[in-house]
Write an enzyme that holds these catalytic residues in place. Structure first.
Site, PDB file in Angstrom:
ATOM      1  N   CYS A 114       0.713  -1.178  -0.361  1.00 27.39           N
ATOM      2  CA  CYS A 114       0.153  -0.122  -0.126  1.00 27.39           C
ATOM      3  C   CYS A 114       0.597   1.612  -0.329  1.00 27.39           C
ATOM      4  O   CYS A 114       1.484   1.573  -0.639  1.00 27.39           O
ATOM      5  CB  CYS A 114      -0.771  -0.201   0.936  1.00 27.39           C
ATOM      6  SG  CYS A 114      -2.215   1.396   0.320  1.00 27.39           S
ATOM      7  N   HIS A 132      -3.803  -4.812   0.325  1.00 28.53           N
ATOM      8  CA  HIS A 132      -3.058  -4.990   2.103  1.00 28.53           C
ATOM      9  C   HIS A 132      -3.324  -6.807   1.595  1.00 28.53           C
ATOM     10  O   HIS A 132      -4.101  -7.262   2.605  1.00 28.53           O
ATOM     11  CB  HIS A 132      -4.200  -4.735   2.901  1.00 28.53           C
ATOM     12  CG  HIS A 132      -3.689  -3.630   2.774  1.00 28.53           C
ATOM     13  ND1 HIS A 132      -2.775  -2.354   3.860  1.00 28.53           N
ATOM     14  CD2 HIS A 132      -4.976  -2.166   2.108  1.00 28.53           C
ATOM     15  CE1 HIS A 132      -2.757  -1.024   4.031  1.00 28.53           C
ATOM     16  NE2 HIS A 132      -3.363  -0.817   3.250  1.00 28.53           N
ATOM     17  N   GLU A 165      -2.703  -8.471   4.175  1.00 36.55           N
ATOM     18  CA  GLU A 165      -2.437  -9.425   5.380  1.00 36.55           C
ATOM     19  C   GLU A 165      -2.980  -9.367   6.108  1.00 36.55           C
ATOM     20  O   GLU A 165      -3.552 -10.263   6.903  1.00 36.55           O
ATOM     21  CB  GLU A 165      -0.687  -8.005   6.065  1.00 36.55           C
ATOM     22  CG  GLU A 165      -2.168  -6.743   6.418  1.00 36.55           C
ATOM     23  CD  GLU A 165      -1.711  -5.925   5.410  1.00 36.55           C
ATOM     24  OE1 GLU A 165      -1.606  -6.183   4.309  1.00 36.55           O
ATOM     25  OE2 GLU A 165      -2.272  -4.431   5.829  1.00 36.55           O
TER      26      GLU A 165
END
Ligand code: MN
Length: 238
Positions: free
Chosen positions: A105, A208, A210
């Site tokens: 990001c 993202h 994660e």
């Protein structure tokens, strides 16, 4: 033990913050996360990189447009002078060392700027409104797809295209910078992934992973491949 240096995902009220999703994704991949303190001292940044096998650039505030030669417009979001001052030299030094870098990001935007590229300060204002990229309301599920370009590192890792991704950004990459290859594009044409070929894992993604990786295995594969590349890098340099 494969040590992954991580920049804080926020510095607020004089406290370091890290989104726990990064920590858990790296742990699931078998890596050991190490949260870096914020400093712009090049000697200390170099000493920090000496201690780890790879660098994870996390999400966060907008990159100051001054760092790609533009004036900050009203549509640009909040910037973090402390993070910019740390992460530019840190990223540059990691690239000089040919250390694996995973840039997420804000991280991909920073990577592009370090490579001499530049950004849209605000996607609706400067690129278009064909697709909503700011979906904080759906942080951990796919909200749009990206086409994964064949023959790229990203393609070899995730093995599918299109790939569903979340989207929590209002800025985007205009020019990816010197040596960067685009590896993912949103349906509206916005760049969502860049990589540096002929290097150990040097990959940036605009989404993202994660926040998806606990429930969507193709996104965990990105962390697995990153930690593996970091382990290989450690093996070569020891
Ligand atoms: Mn997006």
């Amino acid at each position: 033990m494969t040590l992954i240096g991580m920049v804080p995902s926020g510095v607020e009220a004089r406290k370091l913050m890290i989104n726990q999703d990064y920590v858990e994704a790296v742990l699931r991949a078998g890596g050991t996360p190490v949260l870096f303190p914020v400093t712009a001292d090049p000697n200390r940044l170099s000493a920090l990189l000496d201690q780890v096998d790879g660098l994870l650039l996390t999400g966060g505030e907008d990159v100051d447009p001054a760092l790609y030669g533009e004036t900050k417009l009203p549509c640009c979001g909040e910037c973090s002078a402390a993070r910019d001052a740390m992460e530019f030299p840190l990223c540059r030094e990691a690239l000089n060392r040919r250390m694996p870098v995973f840039a997420i990001c804000r991280g991909i935007q920073l990577l592009a700027c370090v490579l001499g590229g530049n950004l849209y300060q605000d996607i609706p204002e400067q690129f278009g409104t064909g697709l909503r990229h700011t979906r904080h309301d759906v942080p951990a599920d796919p909200v749009h797809t990206v086409g994964v370009r064949p023959g790229t590192l990203l393609s070899s890792i995730v093995g599918v295209s299109p790939l569903g991704v979340n989207s929590r950004h209002h800025q985007g990459i205009r020019e990816p910078g010197k040596g960067a290859v685009v590896c993912a594009d949103a349906p509206d044409g916005l760049i969502e992934g860049i990589e540096l070929p002929d290097r150990p894992f040097t990959l940036g993604v605009q989404w993202h992973p994660e926040s998806l990786s606990a429930r969507y295995p193709e996104h965990q594969k990105l962390f697995n491949a990153f930690v593996k590349a970091c382990a290989d890098h450690a093996g070569r340099s020891s």
